[in-house]
Write an enzyme that holds these catalytic residues in place. Structure first.
Site, short mmCIF file in Angstrom:
data_model
loop_
_atom_site.label_atom_id
_atom_site.label_comp_id
_atom_site.label_asym_id
_atom_site.label_seq_id
_atom_site.Cartn_x
_atom_site.Cartn_y
_atom_site.Cartn_z
N HIS A 1 -20.92 6.69 -16.08
CA HIS A 1 -20.49 7.37 -14.84
C HIS A 1 -21.21 6.89 -13.58
O HIS A 1 -20.99 7.42 -12.51
CB HIS A 1 -20.66 8.89 -14.98
CG HIS A 1 -22.10 9.35 -14.99
ND1 HIS A 1 -22.89 9.29 -16.11
CD2 HIS A 1 -22.88 9.87 -14.03
CE1 HIS A 1 -24.09 9.77 -15.83
NE2 HIS A 1 -24.12 10.13 -14.57
C1 UD1 Z 1 -24.05 13.38 -9.99
C2 UD1 Z 1 -25.41 12.79 -9.66
C3 UD1 Z 1 -25.85 11.83 -10.76
C4 UD1 Z 1 -25.79 12.52 -12.12
C5 UD1 Z 1 -24.42 13.13 -12.36
C6 UD1 Z 1 -24.48 13.95 -13.61
C7 UD1 Z 1 -25.91 12.51 -7.27
C8 UD1 Z 1 -26.02 11.53 -6.18
N1 UD1 Z 1 -25.39 12.04 -8.42
O1 UD1 Z 1 -23.12 12.28 -10.01
O2 UD1 Z 1 -27.19 11.44 -10.54
O3 UD1 Z 1 -26.07 11.58 -13.13
O4 UD1 Z 1 -24.10 14.00 -11.26
O5 UD1 Z 1 -23.23 14.16 -14.18
O6 UD1 Z 1 -26.28 13.64 -7.11
N2 UD1 Z 1 -16.15 15.88 -9.83
C9 UD1 Z 1 -15.24 16.68 -10.47
N3 UD1 Z 1 -15.67 17.92 -10.89
C10 UD1 Z 1 -16.91 18.39 -10.68
C11 UD1 Z 1 -17.82 17.57 -10.01
C12 UD1 Z 1 -17.42 16.31 -9.60
O7 UD1 Z 1 -14.10 16.31 -10.69
O8 UD1 Z 1 -17.21 19.53 -11.09
C13 UD1 Z 1 -15.71 14.52 -9.40
C14 UD1 Z 1 -15.28 14.50 -7.93
O9 UD1 Z 1 -14.21 13.62 -7.82
C15 UD1 Z 1 -16.50 13.90 -7.25
C16 UD1 Z 1 -17.06 12.97 -8.33
O10 UD1 Z 1 -16.79 13.62 -9.56
O11 UD1 Z 1 -16.19 13.24 -6.07
C17 UD1 Z 1 -18.54 12.72 -8.18
O12 UD1 Z 1 -19.28 13.94 -8.15
P1 UD1 Z 1 -20.75 13.98 -7.49
O13 UD1 Z 1 -21.38 15.30 -7.69
O14 UD1 Z 1 -20.69 13.47 -6.10
O15 UD1 Z 1 -21.54 12.88 -8.26
P2 UD1 Z 1 -21.58 12.54 -9.81
O16 UD1 Z 1 -20.93 11.23 -10.02
O17 UD1 Z 1 -21.13 13.73 -10.59
N1 UDP Z 2 -23.48 15.63 -21.87
C1 UDP Z 2 -22.60 16.57 -22.42
N2 UDP Z 2 -21.29 16.24 -22.55
C2 UDP Z 2 -20.79 15.03 -22.19
C3 UDP Z 2 -21.69 14.07 -21.65
C4 UDP Z 2 -23.02 14.40 -21.50
O1 UDP Z 2 -23.01 17.67 -22.77
O2 UDP Z 2 -19.57 14.81 -22.33
C5 UDP Z 2 -24.90 16.00 -21.67
C6 UDP Z 2 -25.90 15.09 -22.34
O3 UDP Z 2 -26.17 15.52 -23.65
C7 UDP Z 2 -27.12 15.26 -21.43
C8 UDP Z 2 -26.50 15.48 -20.07
O4 UDP Z 2 -25.17 15.88 -20.28
O5 UDP Z 2 -27.86 16.43 -21.80
C9 UDP Z 2 -26.56 14.19 -19.28
O6 UDP Z 2 -25.85 14.31 -18.11
P1 UDP Z 2 -25.33 13.05 -17.28
O7 UDP Z 2 -25.23 11.87 -18.16
O8 UDP Z 2 -24.13 13.50 -16.57
O9 UDP Z 2 -26.46 12.87 -16.19
P2 UDP Z 2 -27.74 11.93 -16.11
O10 UDP Z 2 -28.60 12.23 -17.28
O11 UDP Z 2 -27.27 10.51 -16.08
O12 UDP Z 2 -28.37 12.30 -14.81
#
Ligand code: UD1
Ligand code: UDP
Length: 360
Positions: free
Chosen positions: A203
């Protein structure tokens, strides 16, 4: 009792924060503020329920947006919340925009900050998370570290006071959830009983936002899917980028919705191979003893490479292809690695450090 404002916003925040809040229960008055950075049930409320966290006292509803929009909305919202509900300390976790923004709002109001998972550094300044980590640590008063290298990183930046090695609270959540997961049932639920399978999460914006980077990876996963089932619970960012680019996902790759935490951990524990760019997944696979290939050029979690099961592949499709072949040819570890203080008791140690700071 002291008043603590705990701020959460995105999927990994819940996993890291829950054990600390549980250990603070009864020792401090906790207000739980959800920023709303993540809002889909699968990335937010599902975790609160699974982890047995209390319902947030408020939700700022900041939602998705540019970095500036999201960060500004969290700063404004946390400032407002602290105005209405004064706190003795603000507790944040991890490295997402909500983490840094809440820490900035607090420090400007002279409210001390405690940071769970302090000191990790990828040294890749183009990662938004690296900016969030460095800024949060610079303003934090209690710096709760998962490993020695994190304490050393802070020392190298001139931050020594307040740094505490407490271990990895994400592993507390992992070990707790594992106790209740029927792994066989989870695997059978996906029709994967008695077969080797690979589990994928990708992601990071640097990869998934660029179709030229993502396309060859999807092709390699397609080739792997000829050998074994490839299960890919995809972040909504990834799914929408695949759709927007009109990319064809090869048959055999099971592109799924983000998975429930317990189900994901069950599948992760039994996987033959995990391929990821997630921070947390590198740590979880290390504790589970499951081989992990990290499709990134850097990791802020070097201990998972040195002592765990993680291999940093680099962003290079050919290297990924070879790494997959090598990982499948190698045997899996007999017993999972033991990483110091990743023992399921980091939450209470983190809580103790926070309470000591508050003079308790
Ligand atoms: C964010 C964090 C990243 C983390 C990830 C965990 C930042 C800069 N990034 O990335 O470090 O690893 O969360 O999962 O804070 N969206 C949905 N539903 C939601 C939330 C988001 O559809 O509930 C979609 C939207 O299109 C949005 C995109 O995901 O624009 C990105 O969401 P955002 O919170 O900006 O960053 P992540 O990629 O989720
Ligand atoms: N995770 C989950 N379901 C999924 C993918 C990840 O429960 O489909 C959990 C995973 O076990 C871990 C956390 O989400 O505990 C990691 O989140 P993510 O990879 O989004 O964020 P990051 O660790 O990269 O910040």
């Amino acid at each position: 009792m002291s008043n603590v404002l705990a701020v959460v916003g995105a999927r990994p925040n819940f996993v890291k924060m829950a054990p600390v809040l549980e250990a603070l229960d009864g020792e401090a008055e906790i207000r739980l503020l959800h920023t709303g950075q993540h809002y889909d049930k699968a990335l937010s409320d599902g975790f609160i329920e699974r982890l047995g966290m209390k319902q947030p006292d408020a939700n700022l509803g900041v939602g998705s947006g540019s970095h500036a929009e999201q960060t500004a909305a969290v700063i404004t919202g946390v400032e407002g919340d602290l105005g209405e509900h004064p706190a003795d300390l603000v507790l944040v976790a991890g490295d997402v925009n909500s983490t840094m923004a809440a820490a900035l709002a607090a420090v400007k109001l002279h409210v001390p900050v405690a940071h769970v998972e302090s000191g990790l550094r990828s040294r890749d300044w183009r990662m938004p998370e690296e900016v969030n980590r460095v800024v949060t640590d610079r303003v934090a008063d209690v710096l709760l570290c998962t490993s020695d290298d994190a304490v050393e990183n802070l020392a190298a930046e001139g931050i020594a006071e307040g740094a505490k090695l407490v271990g990895n609270t994400m592993i507390d959540s992992l070990l707790r959830i594992l106790e209740g997961v029927d792994r066989e049932a989870v695997v059978a639920g996906q029709g994967l009983e008695d077969v080797d399978y690979a589990l994928i999460t990708l992601h990071r914006p640097a990869l998934v936002d660029d179709p030229e980077q993502l396309r060859p990876v999807i092709e390699i996963l397609g080739a792997l899917a000829v050998e074994m089932p490839v299960v890919f619970p995809a972040h909504p960012r990834t799914t929408s980028r695949i759709e927007a680019a009109g990319m064809k996902v090869p048959e055999g790759i099971r592109l799924l919705e983000p998975m429930d935490y317990a189900e994901f951990i069950g599948l992760e524990a039994e996987a033959r191979l995990v391929i990821t760019d997630s921070g947390g997944v590198q740590e979880e696979t290390s504790v589970l003893g499951v081989p992990c290939l990290t499709y990134r050029d850097s990791t802020e979690r070097p201990i998972t490479v040195e002592q765990g099961t993680n291999r940093l592949v680099g962003v290079d499709p050919d290297a990924l292809d070879s790494a997959i072949a090598e990982a499948l040819a190698a045997s899996t570890p007999d017993s999972p690695p033991q990483i110091p203080l990743w023992d399921g008791k980091a939450g209470p140690r983190a809580a103790r450090a926070v309470l000591e700071f508050l003079g308790k």
